[in-house]
Design a protein around this motif. Structure first.
Motif, PDB file in Angstrom:
ATOM      1  N   UNK A 177     -20.145  60.298  -8.281  1.00  0.00           N
ATOM      2  CA  UNK A 177     -18.810  60.336  -7.690  1.00  0.00           C
ATOM      3  C   UNK A 177     -18.146  61.684  -7.862  1.00  0.00           C
ATOM      4  N   UNK A 178     -17.196  61.970  -6.980  1.00  0.00           N
ATOM      5  CA  UNK A 178     -16.541  63.277  -6.976  1.00  0.00           C
ATOM      6  C   UNK A 178     -15.054  63.161  -7.294  1.00  0.00           C
ATOM      7  N   UNK A 179     -14.517  64.080  -8.086  1.00  0.00           N
ATOM      8  CA  UNK A 179     -13.079  64.101  -8.343  1.00  0.00           C
ATOM      9  C   UNK A 179     -12.320  64.691  -7.157  1.00  0.00           C
ATOM     10  N   UNK A 180     -11.004  64.665  -7.239  1.00  0.00           N
ATOM     11  CA  UNK A 180     -10.160  65.214  -6.184  1.00  0.00           C
ATOM     12  C   UNK A 180     -10.407  66.715  -6.016  1.00  0.00           C
ATOM     13  N   UNK A 181     -10.024  67.216  -4.844  1.00  0.00           N
ATOM     14  CA  UNK A 181     -10.156  68.648  -4.583  1.00  0.00           C
ATOM     15  C   UNK A 181     -11.223  68.992  -3.573  1.00  0.00           C
ATOM     16  N   UNK A 182     -11.809  67.985  -2.916  1.00  0.00           N
ATOM     17  CA  UNK A 182     -12.843  68.263  -1.913  1.00  0.00           C
ATOM     18  C   UNK A 182     -12.227  69.074  -0.784  1.00  0.00           C
ATOM     19  N   UNK A 183     -13.086  69.869  -0.126  1.00  0.00           N
ATOM     20  CA  UNK A 183     -12.599  70.686   0.969  1.00  0.00           C
ATOM     21  C   UNK A 183     -13.735  71.383   1.667  1.00  0.00           C
ATOM     22  N   UNK A 184     -13.438  72.117   2.741  1.00  0.00           N
ATOM     23  CA  UNK A 184     -14.484  72.722   3.562  1.00  0.00           C
ATOM     24  C   UNK A 184     -15.099  73.961   2.921  1.00  0.00           C
ATOM     25  N   UNK A 185     -16.349  74.210   3.284  1.00  0.00           N
ATOM     26  CA  UNK A 185     -17.010  75.461   2.931  1.00  0.00           C
ATOM     27  C   UNK A 185     -17.193  76.274   4.209  1.00  0.00           C
ATOM     28  N   UNK A 186     -17.332  77.591   4.025  1.00  0.00           N
ATOM     29  CA  UNK A 186     -17.472  78.498   5.157  1.00  0.00           C
ATOM     30  C   UNK A 186     -18.643  79.437   4.916  1.00  0.00           C
TER      31      UNK A 186
END
Length: 208
Positions: A177-186
């Protein structure tokens, strides 16, 4: 890497992560899997991710390795032998469309290179894991930080659930499982996975 058999993943196992995506907090473990072809070990190299399927989001996770066959009543401390850090890369736009249609997530979760993983290290025990935070840095900036003390479903619950519903044995791994803060990569992003202050793995993103 060639000893890994099944790749199980736990969705929405941190309350704040579920909330940040506007999802309900689950009342039982939400398990999905990735093909072993999705796995790629971080060795400082470029990792190619799809550039033509919408946003690709990082989801940093603690990964556990099962070292022996599961038997009823088996304790997490006894059958986990190693840990690593990983990233469950997700095609977020694709996933959103699949969810609207009620379709499985595989196209959004199981593409090649979607399961980043570091080298494995000896398992310090469940309580030992709680003593150390894991984190993900993108271009030197910390974007995710988590501790298994904050999970909704602990290792024991996850292990028992997977074993009862799908089977669990030596060589299986679980992204917990993943904690908060997910976002896009570039394209060109430099990714580091840290266990406490120690960098366990790093790579550079290439969108292609």
């Amino acid at each position: 890497m060639d000893t890994i058999r099944n790749v199980y993943c736990v969705g929405r196992n941190y309350k704040l992560h579920a909330q940040e995506l506007g999802n309900d907090v689950p009342t039982s473990p939400m398990i999905f899997s990735k093909p072993t072809h999705a796995l790629v070990q971080t060795q400082g190299q470029e990792v190619v991710l799809p550039a033509d399927r919408g946003e690709v989001h990082h989801e940093a996770e603690l990964v556990i390795h099962i070292g022996k066959p599961y038997t009823a009543g088996a304790k997490a401390d006894d059958i986990i032998d190693r840990i690593a850090l990983g990233i469950d890369f997700t095609l977020r736009d694709v996933q959103s469309e699949l969810k609207k249609k009620g379709h499985p997530w595989l196209a959004a979760k199981g593409f090649r290179n979607s399961a980043i993983i570091t080298e494995f290290h000896p398992f310090p025990g469940v309580e030992g894991c709680k003593q150390t935070d894991f984190s993900l840095l993108k271009n030197g900036e910390q974007v995710q930080r988590g501790n298994i003390s904050d999970v909704i479903f602990d290792f024991q619950t996850i292990i028992d659930f997977i074993a009862a519903n799908f089977g669990l044995g030596a060589g299986d791994i679980i992204y917990t499982g993943t904690p908060a803060g997910v976002g896009p990569v570039a394209n060109g992003d430099r990714i580091e996975l840290k266990w406490g202050k120690e960098v366990l793995g790093q790579c550079t993103i290439k969108m292609g």
